[in-house]
Each structure stands twice: as C-alpha cells, then as structure tokens.
Design a protein around this motif. Sequence first.
Motif, PDB file in Angstrom:
ATOM      1  N   GLN A 142       0.852  -1.194   0.000  1.00  0.00           N
ATOM      2  CA  GLN A 142       0.000   0.000   0.000  1.00  0.00           C
ATOM      3  C   GLN A 142       0.878   1.232   0.000  1.00  0.00           C
ATOM      4  OE1 GLN A 142      -2.164   1.366   3.617  1.00  0.00           O
ATOM      5  NE2 GLN A 142      -4.020   0.948   2.435  1.00  0.00           N
ATOM      6  N   ASN A 143       0.504   2.227  -0.823  1.00  0.00           N
ATOM      7  CA  ASN A 143       1.197   3.511  -0.780  1.00  0.00           C
ATOM      8  C   ASN A 143       0.176   4.624  -0.588  1.00  0.00           C
ATOM      9  OD1 ASN A 143       0.020   3.833  -3.287  1.00  0.00           O
ATOM     10  ND2 ASN A 143       1.948   4.124  -4.400  1.00  0.00           N
ATOM     11  N   VAL A 144       0.625   5.864  -0.697  1.00  0.00           N
ATOM     12  CA  VAL A 144      -0.252   6.999  -0.418  1.00  0.00           C
ATOM     13  C   VAL A 144      -1.407   7.061  -1.417  1.00  0.00           C
ATOM     14  CG1 VAL A 144      -0.349   9.526  -0.333  1.00  0.00           C
ATOM     15  CG2 VAL A 144       1.602   8.314   0.653  1.00  0.00           C
ATOM     16  N   VAL A 145      -1.150   6.741  -2.675  1.00  0.00           N
ATOM     17  CA  VAL A 145      -2.193   6.814  -3.694  1.00  0.00           C
ATOM     18  C   VAL A 145      -3.297   5.807  -3.414  1.00  0.00           C
ATOM     19  CG1 VAL A 145      -2.673   6.614  -6.168  1.00  0.00           C
ATOM     20  CG2 VAL A 145      -0.522   7.633  -5.394  1.00  0.00           C
ATOM     21  N   SER A 146      -2.929   4.579  -3.101  1.00  0.00           N
ATOM     22  CA  SER A 146      -3.947   3.560  -2.826  1.00  0.00           C
ATOM     23  C   SER A 146      -4.612   3.762  -1.476  1.00  0.00           C
ATOM     24  CB  SER A 146      -3.317   2.168  -2.898  1.00  0.00           C
ATOM     25  OG  SER A 146      -2.320   2.010  -1.905  1.00  0.00           O
ATOM     26  N   LYS A 147      -3.914   4.407  -0.545  1.00  0.00           N
ATOM     27  CA  LYS A 147      -4.482   4.639   0.785  1.00  0.00           C
ATOM     28  C   LYS A 147      -5.691   5.565   0.709  1.00  0.00           C
ATOM     29  CE  LYS A 147      -4.527   5.149   5.378  1.00  0.00           C
ATOM     30  NZ  LYS A 147      -4.868   4.055   6.318  1.00  0.00           N
ATOM     31  N   TRP A 148      -5.560   6.647  -0.060  1.00  0.00           N
ATOM     32  CA  TRP A 148      -6.636   7.641  -0.129  1.00  0.00           C
ATOM     33  C   TRP A 148      -7.255   7.747  -1.524  1.00  0.00           C
ATOM     34  CZ3 TRP A 148      -2.195   9.990   2.701  1.00  0.00           C
ATOM     35  CH2 TRP A 148      -2.336   9.842   4.077  1.00  0.00           C
ATOM     36  N   ASP A 149      -7.117   6.733  -2.351  1.00  0.00           N
ATOM     37  CA  ASP A 149      -7.747   6.675  -3.672  1.00  0.00           C
ATOM     38  C   ASP A 149      -7.480   7.943  -4.492  1.00  0.00           C
ATOM     39  OD1 ASP A 149      -8.801   4.143  -3.205  1.00  0.00           O
ATOM     40  OD2 ASP A 149     -10.618   4.954  -2.273  1.00  0.00           O
ATOM     41  N   LEU A 150      -6.202   8.263  -4.669  1.00  0.00           N
ATOM     42  CA  LEU A 150      -5.811   9.466  -5.410  1.00  0.00           C
ATOM     43  C   LEU A 150      -5.735   9.163  -6.905  1.00  0.00           C
ATOM     44  CD1 LEU A 150      -3.056  10.869  -3.025  1.00  0.00           C
ATOM     45  CD2 LEU A 150      -5.533  11.268  -2.991  1.00  0.00           C
ATOM     46  N   VAL A 151      -6.870   8.782  -7.478  1.00  0.00           N
ATOM     47  CA  VAL A 151      -6.977   8.480  -8.896  1.00  0.00           C
ATOM     48  C   VAL A 151      -8.158   9.253  -9.459  1.00  0.00           C
ATOM     49  CG1 VAL A 151      -5.893   6.216  -8.712  1.00  0.00           C
ATOM     50  CG2 VAL A 151      -8.375   6.424  -8.407  1.00  0.00           C
ATOM     51  N   CYS A 152      -8.259   9.253 -10.785  1.00  0.00           N
ATOM     52  CA  CYS A 152      -9.362   9.927 -11.483  1.00  0.00           C
ATOM     53  C   CYS A 152      -9.423  11.393 -11.095  1.00  0.00           C
ATOM     54  CB  CYS A 152     -10.683   9.199 -11.202  1.00  0.00           C
ATOM     55  SG  CYS A 152     -10.670   7.486 -11.804  1.00  0.00           S
ATOM     56  N   ASP A 153     -10.515  11.844 -10.520  1.00  0.00           N
ATOM     57  CA  ASP A 153     -10.665  13.264 -10.208  1.00  0.00           C
ATOM     58  C   ASP A 153      -9.725  13.726  -9.102  1.00  0.00           C
ATOM     59  OD1 ASP A 153     -12.629  13.452 -12.105  1.00  0.00           O
ATOM     60  OD2 ASP A 153     -14.296  13.202 -10.687  1.00  0.00           O
ATOM     61  N   ASN A 154      -9.187  12.804  -8.342  1.00  0.00           N
ATOM     62  CA  ASN A 154      -8.278  13.160  -7.244  1.00  0.00           C
ATOM     63  C   ASN A 154      -6.807  12.973  -7.604  1.00  0.00           C
ATOM     64  OD1 ASN A 154     -10.300  13.853  -5.344  1.00  0.00           O
ATOM     65  ND2 ASN A 154     -10.643  11.687  -4.870  1.00  0.00           N
ATOM     66  N   SER A 155      -6.519  12.643  -8.855  1.00  0.00           N
ATOM     67  CA  SER A 155      -5.133  12.359  -9.225  1.00  0.00           C
ATOM     68  C   SER A 155      -4.239  13.597  -9.125  1.00  0.00           C
ATOM     69  CB  SER A 155      -5.076  11.787 -10.639  1.00  0.00           C
ATOM     70  OG  SER A 155      -5.610  12.716 -11.574  1.00  0.00           O
ATOM     71  N   TRP A 156      -4.818  14.787  -9.255  1.00  0.00           N
ATOM     72  CA  TRP A 156      -4.014  16.000  -9.168  1.00  0.00           C
ATOM     73  C   TRP A 156      -3.390  16.176  -7.784  1.00  0.00           C
ATOM     74  CZ3 TRP A 156      -5.449  19.695  -5.561  1.00  0.00           C
ATOM     75  CH2 TRP A 156      -6.739  19.577  -5.032  1.00  0.00           C
ATOM     76  N   LYS A 157      -3.986  15.567  -6.777  1.00  0.00           N
ATOM     77  CA  LYS A 157      -3.440  15.688  -5.420  1.00  0.00           C
ATOM     78  C   LYS A 157      -2.095  14.990  -5.282  1.00  0.00           C
ATOM     79  CE  LYS A 157      -8.031  16.047  -3.299  1.00  0.00           C
ATOM     80  NZ  LYS A 157      -8.984  15.450  -2.320  1.00  0.00           N
ATOM     81  N   VAL A 158      -1.837  14.001  -6.153  1.00  0.00           N
ATOM     82  CA  VAL A 158      -0.536  13.328  -6.129  1.00  0.00           C
ATOM     83  C   VAL A 158       0.568  14.315  -6.498  1.00  0.00           C
ATOM     84  CG1 VAL A 158       0.831  11.463  -7.120  1.00  0.00           C
ATOM     85  CG2 VAL A 158      -1.597  11.120  -6.682  1.00  0.00           C
ATOM     86  N   HIS A 159       0.312  15.138  -7.515  1.00  0.00           N
ATOM     87  CA  HIS A 159       1.317  16.106  -7.950  1.00  0.00           C
ATOM     88  C   HIS A 159       1.526  17.185  -6.888  1.00  0.00           C
ATOM     89  CE1 HIS A 159       1.292  14.235 -11.869  1.00  0.00           C
ATOM     90  NE2 HIS A 159      -0.013  14.383 -11.941  1.00  0.00           N
ATOM     91  N   ILE A 160       0.457  17.576  -6.200  1.00  0.00           N
ATOM     92  CA  ILE A 160       0.606  18.542  -5.111  1.00  0.00           C
ATOM     93  C   ILE A 160       1.457  17.955  -4.001  1.00  0.00           C
ATOM     94  CG2 ILE A 160      -0.627  19.911  -3.391  1.00  0.00           C
ATOM     95  CD1 ILE A 160      -0.989  20.840  -6.285  1.00  0.00           C
ATOM     96  N   ALA A 161       1.261  16.679  -3.709  1.00  0.00           N
ATOM     97  CA  ALA A 161       2.075  16.017  -2.689  1.00  0.00           C
ATOM     98  C   ALA A 161       3.545  15.961  -3.115  1.00  0.00           C
ATOM     99  CB  ALA A 161       1.536  14.613  -2.425  1.00  0.00           C
TER     100      ALA A 161
END
Length: 649
Positions: free
Chosen positions: A176-195
């Motif tokens: 498990q990583n941060v993306v899978s922990k908080w479902d940072l995909v689709c409409d929330n994928s931009w939060k990965v770049h902010i992180a």
Amino acid sequence: MYPSSIIQPLPAPHPAAGGPHSGCSSAAAAAGAPSLLLLDYDGSVLPFLGGLGGGYQKTLVLLTWIPALFIGFSQFSDSFLLDQPNFWCRGAGKGAELAGVTATGRWDAGDVANWTSPPTTPFSAASWGAAGNLSNGSGADGGDTPPLPSPPDKGDNASNCDCHAWDYGIRTGLVQNVVSKWDLVCDNSWKVHIAKFSLLVGLIFGYLITGCIADWVGRRPVLLFSIIFILIFGLTVALSVNVTMFSTLRFFEGFCLAGIILTLYALRIELCPPGKRFMITMVASFVAMAGQFLMPGLASLCRDWQVLQALIICPFLLMLLYWSIFPESLRWLMATQQFEAAKKLILHFTQKNCMNPESDIKGVMPELEKELSRRPKKVCIVKVVGTRNLWKNIVVLCVNSLTGYGIHHCFARSMMGHEVKVPLLENFYADYYTVASIALASCLAMCVVVRFLGRRGGLLLFMILTALASLLQLGLLNLIGKYSQHPDSGMSDSVKDKFSITFSIVGMFASHAVGSLSVFFCAEITPTVIRCGGLGLVLASAGFGMLTAPIIDLHNQKGYFLHHIIFACCTLICIICILLLPESRNQNLPENISNGEHYTRQPLLPHKKGEQPLLLTNAELKDYSGLHDAATAGDGLPENATANGMKSM
C-alpha cells in the motif's frame, strides 16, 4: 608558496577612513582589522591543527558522511510513496478483464497473449512508470503474480472512474502507498502532484532560509534544530489521516531536510584543506547514492508506506548525539571574529589530537590572545548585492544549477518515452536503477575530469556535452523523422529511437554533473561569512529545476517541447557565462566579502613565459574612475597585488 599563476589569498584591507574606529586612539585604530595571520585560515590555522592529519578532524568528516545515507533515503522516498499504481474497479468480476486481469485477480495464458500494453506514464524526477506487485484495497499480497499493465488510457479510465472503489497494482514493492491509501486516482489524481510539490517546495524554502540563519547564528545550531524538527515532522507524516495533512507535513519535512543537507555540506567544506575538499565532498555523494540504490530493497522490506516513512526518518535519531560531539565550524568563528569561542575550540582540537603546543610555529595562539576583545562581525547574504564580482559568480552558478537539474528531466522523459520499444525499460526497477546508474557514472567521470581540468574546465566540458545532446535531440532527430517518412531513405523509426535514447543518456550523464559541480563550485568561491547563504541560493535554484518535472506532469505533459527548448537555450548562455568564473582548484577558501570580491576570473590557458599578463596592479586600477569603491575595499593591498592575488616579481 604557490606559483604566480595560482590565486593566493589577499591580505585584509585596512579600515576605511571614517569607519567606526577612525576617531579612536592609534591603538584602537590598529585594532580595526584582525591579524593577517588569523585571517589566513588555510595557511596558518589549519596547518597548526594538523589539517586532516588529526584524528579528531577525520572523525568529524566521517560524521558528515554517515547522514548522507539517511538523506539519500529521504530524497528518493517520493518515488515509492507517491508512485501512480495500476487501478481497476473493485469487485468488477470478469469485467476486470478490461484492465488485464481475470475474475480471480490473476493472469492466464489467454490474457497475456491478448493484452497490448497502452502507453506508459511519462517519467518524472519523482516517479518512474513500470509494473510491480499486485495488491488491492484489502491489502492482499499478490507478489507471485506477473506484472500488471500501466493505467488505462483516457477511454478506459472513463469507465474505471465511474467506480466508487478500486483495487490497485502497486509497482514499487509496497502493498500500500499513499495513492492507494486515499484513492488518489481519477478526479483526485491531481493531489498526487501537489504532494510531490510539497517536499520540493519545502526544500527550496529551507535552503533559502536556513542558509541565511546558518551564516548568522552558526552551522551547529541550524543542524541540531533541523534534526529535532525533521524527527517531529517526519514521524508525524506516517500518522497522516488524509492527503492534505500528508502534503503539509511533507513541506516541513523538506524544510528541515534542507537545513541538514546545507549545514553538513558547508561543514564538510570548511573542515578540509584545499587539496582534499573535492574528494571529501564526492565521498558524501557516493554515500547518498548508496541510499538511492538501497531504497527499493527497503521498500520491499517494509511493504507499507507508513512503515517505510518511519524507517526513513528514525535513523536521524542517531544524529541527536551530534549535540554533544559535533562542534561549531572553527573557520566560521574565525571569519566572523568570534575569537573567544575560537580559542576554546582550538584548545579542544589540540586536546583531542594530543598535540604539542610547540607545533604552533607561526604563533597562532599568541595572535589570537591579542584579538579576544574584538566584537563579532557577522554578515548576511544580502551584502552580496553591493559587490561587483561576487554576485556575478553566484548568479552564474544559480543559472547553471537551474539548467542542469531542469533539463535532466527532459532527457529522462525522452529516454523513458521509449519504454514500450525497449525491453530493458519495462518495469519499475529497471527504470529506477538505470537512472541511478547514470548518476553514479556521472559522479565517477566528474572525479576524473575535475582532477585534470579543474572546476571551471570540468563544468564547461559537461555543459558543452549537455548542450550538444539537447540540440542534437531537438534538431537531428526531427531531421531523421522527416527522412524516415520516405521509403527510399533507408531510415526507420527504430533508428530515430536509438539516437534519441543515446542522446538522452549522454544528456542525463552530463546534466547531472553540471548540477552537482555547480553546487560544489559555489561552496568554494563563496566567502565563509556568507557560504551557507550562497549555497542556499544555488541549491534552491536546483530545486526550481527539479520542480519543473511535477509541474509538467500536472499539465499532462503540455508544454514539454517548449520546456526542453528553453533549457537548451539556457545551456548555450551558461557556456558563455562559465568563462567568467574563477578557478578554485587548490586555492584557499575566501573568508570575507573582500576576499571573495577579489576572487576573479583567470584565463583558461596560462600566459606564455615572458608574456605580460593582462592584469593591472592596484595602483594602476586607481587610474580608472569608477573601478574602485568601498565595497571592494582594496586600498590596503600591496602594490604588487593583482585582482587575482599577488603578481610575481
């Protein structure tokens, strides 16, 4: 005594008329400038302490190397914590075949035969696209399954984004990583770049602010407080409850990490005699690369991102011992005229090294006794604005570091853009270790080149290689692409791809050396009184260069070609500007603003025997109005002093 073609430290100028001591008695006026013996740290104080021959100095250098391993872990943690995994609808049953898996979550022979991998996610400095282990929202371990494909293209993502829960194929050895922990995909994928931004932006602000503070209060307090707060913020990151908290804490973690990197770099430089500085710095770079190479194994061992984050930060607990065993920089104390503290530290050095007091042949201690009543004289980096040469040197190195680290991403993306066609680059670990190996080869080459060509010659060579690689990739490949469209040309897309990969490897190799050498160059030509501030500016510029990678990724690679063209043009400008820099190999470090201001450019080739050098004496310089002012403070120089030091008679 150095040869006449080598820069020598200039004697300290006499106080200008009307200064703070001008109205005092003659004894007070004589005390306006410290003893020349004390200002010549590399020539008198360091030999008195035994250089690096003393056991205590060797211990301190070793203590600056060990944390480089922990720093390497932290700098490359984003590649594992924030890697974008494969994802598909949870509980989709046979519908999951769209993503390349069967209802059981495993591959069968038909699936493998019928699957065609879509284009992979472009490479960035903080994440590498590839396939890895299979996991899902419940944390099931799928380490025995073949690699999953990359995320679907936009058409397939549209169907996957209609889901409310996903299963993930983590590609970095984690369950498990941060993306899978908080479902940072689709409409929330931009939060990965902010992180991803958060750590880099924290580093940039940290370099700028802690650099100024370290020049004012000392290296040791900044180092120790940075250690304390990185433990607080770094361990709290592992307890984050959402991505907003994670990104905010990562900013402060990067801020504290910058303080540790900056102060250790300066302490390492200031401990060494002239002939050892580059070697000592490169050893620290190799230790940091060892952390980069060990990071995938550490991630596979931890399996969970929270455990990985805690394991990365916990080794900094050992650095709390530095509070009692690591002293302040003696060179900084002497440069800022804190002679009372410097005397205590010199006695501490002599006691640790079991030195004989009779070894003080030049009489450093008697001279130090005469200066104990002097008030400290600290300087801020803003003073560089009033100089004529020093600001120019720092700006040139800032542009070099910005260009080197910025264009590095362009070359990396070009190479990783051929992943589908190059079998070697089809998984995360091949990508990761390819980049790390190129960086290692770059540092090894830098050791050889700098030994023979010096700092300026080495930087110029690597910048020329970077410019050639970028221009050939932008120009020659487009020409090959045009000819490949003609059936009779004998050229194909495979030829273009091979050239592109070759130029990308050369560009990554050279640009990494440009960035690293620019930082080291700045540490040598910036005076001790503002060394951390100057280093902070160059390291912050390097951070801005790295920041372009997640920015372009956030915009879905829009503007990438323009991005590459801009940096390619910057390399041409840098080639010209590098010729304005002085050569610092085997030279004493400048201690104050006046020394740094007179640390000026020499010709690339030494003048021939009997040829009059094109450097005027100080008396001749006075004949030109506007060429001298209070900022340079050169009126106290001997008549045979030139802009580069002492002219041979």
